[in-house]
Design an enzyme around this catalytic site. Structure first.
Site, short mmCIF file in Angstrom:
data_model
loop_
_atom_site.label_atom_id
_atom_site.label_comp_id
_atom_site.label_asym_id
_atom_site.label_seq_id
_atom_site.Cartn_x
_atom_site.Cartn_y
_atom_site.Cartn_z
N GLU A 1 0.82 -1.22 0.00
CA GLU A 1 0.00 0.00 0.00
C GLU A 1 0.85 1.26 0.00
OE1 GLU A 1 -3.76 2.04 2.41
OE2 GLU A 1 -2.93 0.12 3.08
N LYS B 1 -8.65 -0.89 0.87
CA LYS B 1 -9.72 -1.36 1.74
C LYS B 1 -10.48 -2.43 1.00
CE LYS B 1 -9.35 0.34 5.71
NZ LYS B 1 -9.05 -0.63 6.78
#
Length: 385
Positions: free
Chosen positions: A168, A184
Site C-alpha cells: 500500500e 480497503k
C-alpha cells in the site's frame, strides 16, 4: 553532499552491517545525519523516513545512493526466524471479538463510521546474527511475498531496524504532485469481497481526499482509480488512487501533518477513530500502520508506504502487526479471521519450521511493547490475561 555511484556492486561495509536503506530500487549507505524534524526533507540530501502511527518521526540522511542489488546479495547469511509457535499476540480472539462489538456500539451511537482494529504479534529473535539480518529476511519476503513498496531500513544508530513488504502506498511525491493509494477490502479471492468492502473503500477514499485537500491547490484533488482489484500473494485487495497538486509553500512536514496517520489504517472520522483505537488497543502500534520510505530532497521525489506487512526488531524481539477495518456490517469472527489471513503468509515466511502449528495466544509483556519503536510512542502497555 551525497554521491550517486554507478553499478550494483555492494560495498563491503554493507555486508559488515553498515547502516543502509533498500527501497525504490535504490541502495543508500553512509549515515551522515539523523533528525526528528520533518522540515529537513525539503532541504537537501537523500533520506530514509519513518513516521510512527502515534506521530513520532525519524529521518536518516545517507551519503551515497546507487542502484540496489537484490536483498539476498547484501545478506550475510540465510535468515533464521523464530519458531512458528513462539509468536504471541497483544489481543487474542476473544478480546478482538469484544473490540469489534465495542466499535459497532460506537457506530450505533453515531460516534464513528469505521475503525481499523489492530493487534501486534512478537516473538524472541532467533540467536546468532542470522536471526537479526534484515537483508536476509527481506530476501525471504521478496521470494515469497513480493510487494510494490518493499523496504529495508537498518540503522541501529537511529533506533530503526525495519523490513517491510507493504502493498500500500501512503504518499508519493514528484515535485508538487502527490498520490495516495488506500487499500480497503481483502479476501482470498475476488469472490470473497463483500458490499461492505466496497463501501469501506469509498469511505476511506473520501477521507484521503479531505486530508489532501487541506494542503492542495483548490480543485486539484482527483480520484484516478476507484476500487481497482489487485492480486497479491495469498489474497486480493481493492485499491483506489487519490491525486492532488500541493499548494505553494507546502513541504513534507505540512503534507504529513495533514495526512498522518494514514486514513486506511485509522478510520473515519479520523479523530473519533483514533480516540477509540487508543481505548481498545492495549499497546501502541509504533512503526506498524505508520509510513516508511525514502525522500530525495534534491529532486523533490519520494514515497512512503503504509507500514503494513512490516517487521521490526526491538527489545530482543521481532514484531509484526495485523488488523481489519470494522464497520456496522462487520461480523466479528470474520474480522478476526481476516487479521489471521493477512498475517499467515508473512509469519510463515519469517518463522522457522515448528514441530506443530499452534494459534498465537496470550499477551506480550508490557515493557517490550511500550518501547516497541524506541521513540514517539504513546507509552500504552499490554493488559494482562
Amino acid at each position: 553532499m551525497r554521491s550517486r555511484a554507478a553499478g550494483v556492486t555492494v560495498p563491503g561495509a554493507v555486508r559488515g552491517r553498515e547502516s543502509y536503506l533498500l527501497a525504490g530500487g535504490l541502495l543508500a549507505t553512509g549515515v551522515v545525519d539523523v533528525s526528528d524534524d520533518l522540515r529537513v526533507l525539503d532541504g537537501g540530501g537523500f533520506w530514509g523516513v519513518v513516521v510512527d502511527f502515534e506521530g513520532g518521526c525519524r529521518c536518516v540522511r545517507f551519503r551515497e545512493v546507487r542502484p540496489a542489488p537484490a536483498a539476498a546479495v547484501t545478506a550475510a547469511a540465510p535468515w533464521q526466524g523464530p519458531a512458528r509457535d513462539s509468536w504471541v499476540t497483544s489481543m487474542d480472539a476473544a478480546a478482538y471479538v469484544a473490540g469489534v462489538g465495542a466499535i459497532r456500539a460506537e457506530i450505533a451511537a453515531g460516534e464513528v463510521y469505521q475503525v481499523n482494529l489492530c493487534r501486534l504479534l512478537s516473538a524472541p529473535i532467533a540467536p546468532g546474527p542470522a536471526g537479526s539480518d534484515l537483508a536476509a529476511l527481506a530476501a525471504v519476503l521478496a521470494a515469497g511475498n513480493p510487494a510494490p513498496y518493499s523496504v529495508v531500513l537498518d540503522a541501529p544508530e537511529a533506533d530503526l531496524r525495519i523490513v517491510g513488504a507493504s502493498p500500500e502506498l501512503f504518499l508519493s511525491r514528484d515535485g508538487d504532485v502527490v498520490r495516495s493509494g488506500p487499500i480497503k477490502g481483502t479476501g482470498r479471492t475476488a469472490a470473497d469481497l463483500r458490499d461492505k468492502d466496497v463501501a469501506e473503500n469509498v469511505m476511506i477514499v473520501d477521507l484521503v481526499r479531505n486530508d489532501l485537500g487541506r494542503v492542495a491547490r483548490p480543485g486539484s484533488v482527483t480520484v484516478p482509480a476507484l476500487c481497482r482489484l489487485e492480486q497479491h500473494p495469498g489474497l486480493v485487495h481493492l485499491v483506489s488512487t487519490v491525486q492532488a497538486t500541493l499548494a505553494p509553500q507546502v513541504g513534507w512536514a505540512e503534507l504529513l501533518a495533514a495526512t498522518c496517520p494514514p486514513g486506511s489504517v485509522s478510520g473515519a472520522p479520523k479523530s473519533s477513530a483514533l480516540r477509540i483505537i487508543n481505548r481498545l488497543e492495549p499497546v501502541a502500534r509504533g512503526h506498524y500502520c505508520g509510513g516508511i520510505g525514502w525522500v530525495d530532497a534534491d529532486t523533490r521525489r519520494g514515497w512512503l508506504s503504509v507500514a503494513i506487512r512490516t517487521f521490526w526488531l526491538a527489545d530482543e524481539r521481532i514484531w509484526f502487526g495485523t488488523g481489519a477495518g470494522i464497520t456496522w456490517g462487520s461480523d466479528a469472527e470474520a474480522e478476526w479471521r481476516e487479521t489471521e489471513l493477512k498475517a499467515a503468509n508473512l509469519l510463515s515466511l519469517a518463522s522457522a519450521a515448528a514441530p506443530t502449528a499452534t494459534s498465537w495466544s496470550g499477551r506480550v509483556g508490557p515493557a517490550a511493547v511500550s518501547r516497541g519503536s524506541g521513540y514517539g510512542t504513546s507509552g500504552r502497555v499490554s493488559a494482562t490475561g
